[in-house]
Design a protein around this motif. Structure first.
Motif, PDB file in Angstrom:
ATOM      1  N   ASN A  49       0.901  -1.207   0.050  1.00 10.46           N
ATOM      2  CA  ASN A  49      -0.028   0.012  -0.041  1.00 10.46           C
ATOM      3  C   ASN A  49       0.867   1.075  -0.129  1.00 10.46           C
ATOM      4  O   ASN A  49       1.795   1.236   0.744  1.00 10.46           O
ATOM      5  N   SER A  50       0.348   2.326  -0.696  1.00 15.00           N
ATOM      6  CA  SER A  50       1.307   3.494  -0.774  1.00 15.00           C
ATOM      7  C   SER A  50       0.336   4.641  -0.398  1.00 15.00           C
ATOM      8  O   SER A  50      -0.717   4.782  -0.770  1.00 15.00           O
ATOM      9  N   TRP A  51       0.988   5.474   0.286  1.00 13.01           N
ATOM     10  CA  TRP A  51       0.483   6.815   0.657  1.00 13.01           C
ATOM     11  C   TRP A  51       1.212   7.664   0.431  1.00 13.01           C
ATOM     12  O   TRP A  51       2.304   7.966   1.062  1.00 13.01           O
ATOM     13  N   GLN A  52       0.659   9.090  -0.234  1.00 10.45           N
ATOM     14  CA  GLN A  52       1.423  10.281  -0.725  1.00 10.45           C
ATOM     15  C   GLN A  52       0.941  11.494  -0.230  1.00 10.45           C
ATOM     16  O   GLN A  52      -0.226  11.537   0.029  1.00 10.45           O
ATOM     17  N   ALA A  53       2.121  12.220  -0.185  1.00 13.75           N
ATOM     18  CA  ALA A  53       1.826  13.714   0.127  1.00 13.75           C
ATOM     19  C   ALA A  53       2.681  14.588  -0.703  1.00 13.75           C
ATOM     20  O   ALA A  53       4.048  14.085  -0.716  1.00 13.75           O
TER      21      ALA A  53
ATOM     22  N   LEU B 287      -2.252  10.627   1.694  1.00 13.38           N
ATOM     23  CA  LEU B 287      -3.594  10.075   0.777  1.00 13.38           C
ATOM     24  C   LEU B 287      -3.168   8.611   0.336  1.00 13.38           C
ATOM     25  O   LEU B 287      -2.047   8.461  -0.204  1.00 13.38           O
ATOM     26  N   PRO B 288      -4.173   7.797   0.512  1.00 13.15           N
ATOM     27  CA  PRO B 288      -3.915   6.268  -0.159  1.00 13.15           C
ATOM     28  C   PRO B 288      -4.035   6.470  -1.674  1.00 13.15           C
ATOM     29  O   PRO B 288      -4.784   7.231  -2.338  1.00 13.15           O
ATOM     30  N   THR B 289      -2.999   5.872  -2.575  1.00 11.85           N
ATOM     31  CA  THR B 289      -2.748   6.049  -3.728  1.00 11.85           C
ATOM     32  C   THR B 289      -2.439   4.647  -4.308  1.00 11.85           C
ATOM     33  O   THR B 289      -2.332   3.530  -3.708  1.00 11.85           O
ATOM     34  N   TRP B 290      -2.760   4.353  -5.585  1.00 14.40           N
ATOM     35  CA  TRP B 290      -2.562   3.264  -6.495  1.00 14.40           C
ATOM     36  C   TRP B 290      -1.955   3.663  -7.873  1.00 14.40           C
ATOM     37  O   TRP B 290      -2.688   4.142  -8.588  1.00 14.40           O
ATOM     38  N   ARG B 291      -0.776   3.403  -8.002  1.00 17.36           N
ATOM     39  CA  ARG B 291       0.181   3.660  -9.154  1.00 17.36           C
ATOM     40  C   ARG B 291      -0.158   5.125  -9.317  1.00 17.36           C
ATOM     41  O   ARG B 291      -0.343   5.567 -10.651  1.00 17.36           O
ATOM     42  N   GLY B 292      -0.060   5.905  -8.585  1.00 16.56           N
ATOM     43  CA  GLY B 292       0.122   7.289  -8.554  1.00 16.56           C
ATOM     44  C   GLY B 292      -1.231   7.891  -8.661  1.00 16.56           C
ATOM     45  O   GLY B 292      -1.379   9.118  -8.890  1.00 16.56           O
ATOM     46  N   ASN B 293      -2.440   7.479  -8.437  1.00 26.39           N
ATOM     47  CA  ASN B 293      -3.701   7.998  -8.585  1.00 26.39           C
ATOM     48  C   ASN B 293      -4.151   7.754  -7.176  1.00 26.39           C
ATOM     49  O   ASN B 293      -4.265   6.621  -6.530  1.00 26.39           O
ATOM     50  N   VAL B 294      -4.751   8.906  -6.637  1.00 28.86           N
ATOM     51  CA  VAL B 294      -5.436   8.893  -5.314  1.00 28.86           C
ATOM     52  C   VAL B 294      -6.675   7.784  -5.488  1.00 28.86           C
ATOM     53  O   VAL B 294      -7.473   7.816  -6.155  1.00 28.86           O
TER      54      VAL B 294
ATOM     55  N   GLU C 285      -7.549   4.260   5.936  1.00 25.85           N
ATOM     56  CA  GLU C 285      -6.838   4.862   7.119  1.00 25.85           C
ATOM     57  C   GLU C 285      -5.187   4.141   7.100  1.00 25.85           C
ATOM     58  O   GLU C 285      -5.348   2.717   7.040  1.00 25.85           O
ATOM     59  N   MET C 286      -4.299   4.771   7.124  1.00 24.72           N
ATOM     60  CA  MET C 286      -3.031   4.083   7.016  1.00 24.72           C
ATOM     61  C   MET C 286      -2.633   3.439   8.559  1.00 24.72           C
ATOM     62  O   MET C 286      -3.261   3.570   9.629  1.00 24.72           O
TER      63      MET C 286
END
Length: 226
Positions: free
Chosen positions: A147-151, A171-178, A184-185
């Motif tokens: 799982n990836s989370w980005q800011a 925010l939770p993302t998948w392949r660069g898309n939110v 919740e992380m």
């Protein structure tokens, strides 16, 4: 794992530590170092990636350097290109990105006692992306990706700058898309981190577009601010 289960487990762990006499463990320190770019040995903890893996022409490097006054830091730099190499087998729809991703931790690190990621940086006015990778528990069991989370991280040009990013802002993302869902992380199961840059996108007012990029890194820490 739900937040309720994590709270129960944290309570059980705290009780065990108290009964064993390790009272100092009940209150973790206010900050926890994660990465420090003070030695060339730190390079072994990271690997680089870019759109060149898919036919793009961007490039990146990560070096540990020492300044004239003896201060050691990491420099993540390179060139962002929107072009695609001719004859590529990949049907890519966008290019112009580079990143440095940490190799997976030995197991995972537990940041459940912390609420903020802090970085000491010196940048070029671009907007970078901070990513936290956690153990896969949001996606389906058949999906093996972490799982990836980005800011977003805006790095002003010129001087050293300490940016503080609340974990709640990732925010939770998948392949660069939110991912458009209430997720919740799980900060107790963090597997790694990355810092990346795109030629397009970011916060208003930040430098963007193809061309050179450069950000200098001193350290990355977790903070407890509440």
């Amino acid at each position: 794992m739900s937040r309720l289960r994590r709270l129960i487990q944290a309570s059980v762990d705290a009780t065990k530590r108290a009964l064993s006499g390790n009272l100092d463990d009940l209150m973790p320190p206010p900050e926890r170092p994660i990465f420090s770019f003070n030695s060339k040995k730190e390079l072994s903890k990271w690997h680089l990636y870019s759109d060149s893996e898919f036919g793009g022409l961007s490039s990146a490097s990560l070096q540990i350097t020492e300044s004239e006054n003896g201060v050691t830091s990491g420099i993540f730099s390179g060139n962002l290109s929107l072009d695609v190499s001719e004859g590529t087998k990949w049907n890519i729809t966008r290019s112009g990105f580079c990143g440095m991703r940490s190799k997976k931790f030995d197991g995972f690190i537990d940041l459940d006692s912390y609420d903020t990621i802090a970085m000491k940086l010196k940048g070029d006015g671009r907007c970078y992306i901070s990513t936290i990778y956690t153990e896969n528990w949001v996606n389906s069991p058949g999906q093996m990706e972490d799982n990836s989370w980005q800011a977003f991280v805006y790095v002003p040009e010129g001087n050293w700058y300490i940016t503080k990013i609340p974990l709640a802002r990732y925010l939770p993302t998948w392949r660069g898309n939110v991912i458009d869902a209430e997720l919740e992380m799980n900060p107790s199961r963090i597997l790694g981190m990355s810092l990346s840059v795109n030629a397009e996108g970011g916060v208003p007012g930040a430098r963007s577009g193809p061309g050179d990029f450069r950000v200098e890194l001193d350290w990355i820490k977790a903070l407890r601010t509440e």
